[in-house]
Design a protein around this motif. Structure first.
Motif, PDB file in Angstrom:
ATOM      1  N   PHE A 131       1.819  -2.266   0.644  1.00  0.00           N
ATOM      2  CA  PHE A 131       0.517  -1.760   0.247  1.00  0.00           C
ATOM      3  C   PHE A 131      -0.059  -0.843   1.308  1.00  0.00           C
ATOM      4  N   ALA A 132       0.057  -1.260   2.579  1.00  0.00           N
ATOM      5  CA  ALA A 132      -0.572  -0.514   3.679  1.00  0.00           C
ATOM      6  C   ALA A 132       0.002   0.892   3.780  1.00  0.00           C
ATOM      7  N   PHE A 133       1.328   1.028   3.551  1.00  0.00           N
ATOM      8  CA  PHE A 133       1.949   2.341   3.682  1.00  0.00           C
ATOM      9  C   PHE A 133       1.482   3.276   2.576  1.00  0.00           C
ATOM     10  N   VAL A 134       1.307   2.737   1.367  1.00  0.00           N
ATOM     11  CA  VAL A 134       0.790   3.544   0.264  1.00  0.00           C
ATOM     12  C   VAL A 134      -0.617   4.032   0.591  1.00  0.00           C
ATOM     13  N   ILE A 135      -1.456   3.116   1.092  1.00  0.00           N
ATOM     14  CA  ILE A 135      -2.831   3.489   1.443  1.00  0.00           C
ATOM     15  C   ILE A 135      -2.831   4.527   2.550  1.00  0.00           C
ATOM     16  N   PHE A 136      -1.914   4.389   3.522  1.00  0.00           N
ATOM     17  CA  PHE A 136      -1.816   5.364   4.624  1.00  0.00           C
ATOM     18  C   PHE A 136      -1.533   6.762   4.081  1.00  0.00           C
ATOM     19  N   GLN A 137      -0.604   6.854   3.130  1.00  0.00           N
ATOM     20  CA  GLN A 137      -0.288   8.152   2.536  1.00  0.00           C
ATOM     21  C   GLN A 137      -1.469   8.706   1.732  1.00  0.00           C
ATOM     22  N   VAL A 138      -2.171   7.797   1.050  1.00  0.00           N
ATOM     23  CA  VAL A 138      -3.350   8.222   0.286  1.00  0.00           C
ATOM     24  C   VAL A 138      -4.405   8.784   1.237  1.00  0.00           C
ATOM     25  N   ILE A 139      -4.592   8.153   2.398  1.00  0.00           N
ATOM     26  CA  ILE A 139      -5.577   8.628   3.376  1.00  0.00           C
ATOM     27  C   ILE A 139      -5.238  10.041   3.837  1.00  0.00           C
ATOM     28  N   ILE A 140      -3.951  10.266   4.130  1.00  0.00           N
ATOM     29  CA  ILE A 140      -3.532  11.593   4.600  1.00  0.00           C
ATOM     30  C   ILE A 140      -3.884  12.663   3.575  1.00  0.00           C
TER      31      ILE A 140
END
Length: 258
Positions: free
Chosen positions: A126-135
């Protein structure tokens, strides 16, 4: 503070700015929908909620720093006689990230490697998906707000337009994400859209502006064709089921006649 409420021109600016923000948010909806399509349904919904909440926060924060934001368009350095600003760097970097992500997802879809998919979904997490969304939220927020500057003089109108636009994006993101998940060909089309958007962002960063109208028209036309294909496919499946059912009901009658 709220004098603009009685001003028809302010309402016209609000409507125009809201529509523009919604249109510019299409890119964000497509990216988030593709990104969360590999997550379980419950996590996908949370990822959409968090992603669009971050989009709203980034846009409002950027509006509070208009002076700094306008400074992003000032020349930073020169390459081959062309002035490059922070805005150009952010857009080009975001475009390259979209190109990489789209190509990577297309490769994963075509290869159909179960082991790779398992690793991707386990270590995405989940965290990696959110990280990409933030970028990508940062990239789209900068582009959206810089484009909006000058269309409205009142900061309150800008903030209200952003809130309405993100609310519309949230309502639309659920059906779009579900549709992409249910129809693999539509997901491939969405990835092609990301390639198109990535090229447009890189071109903007290099000083070659591609009118968004052309891109959105191409996306709308391709999406329309895909919807027709999906409806035709469902109709064929229903017809095949009807034929099988009819054949099954005929057989007992034939056996009884014998």
């Amino acid at each position: 503070m709220l004098e603009w409420i009685a001003d028809p021109g302010a309402w016209a600016a609000l409507v125009t700015l809201t529509v523009m923000e919604v249109v510019l948010g299409i890119d964000n909806i497509v990216f988030i929908s593709v990104l969360v399509s590999r997550l379980p349904a419950e996590q996908a919904k949370r990822a959409r909620q968090i992603g669009l909440s971050l989009a709203l926060i980034f846009r409002i924060v950027l509006l509070m720093f208009l002076t700094w934001l306008i400074g992003l368009t000032d020349p930073l350095f020169t390459v081959f006689g062309k002035a490059v600003s922070w805005r150009d760097v952010i857009l080009a970097a975001g475009g390259l990230f979209l190109l990489y992500k789209a190509v990577h997802e297309i490769h994963a879809e075509i290869e159909h490697d179960p082991e790779a998919v398992t690793k991707a979904s386990a270590g995405t997490a989940f965290a990696f998906v959110i990280f990409q969304v933030i970028i990508i939220d940062i990239v789209f927020s900068v582009d959206s707000i810089i484009t909006a500057i000058g269309m409205a003089e009142n900061i309150e109108i800008m903030v209200l337009a952003v809130i309405i636009a993100v609310a519309v994006m949230y309502v639309a993101s659920g059906p779009v994400s579900h549709f992409i998940t249910e129809h693999p060909t539509t997901k491939m089309l969405a990835l092609a859209f990301l390639l198109l958007i990535g090229v447009a962002l890189v071109a903007d960063g290099m000083g070659f502006h591609i009118p968004r109208g052309y891109i959105y028209f191409a996306m709308a036309f391709a999406a329309g064709v895909e919807v027709v294909n999906v409806l035709a496919s469902k109709k064929r499946k229903r017809r095949q089921v009807g034929l099988v059912t009819a054949e099954g009901s005929d057989r007992p009658m034939q056996e009884t006649g014998q």
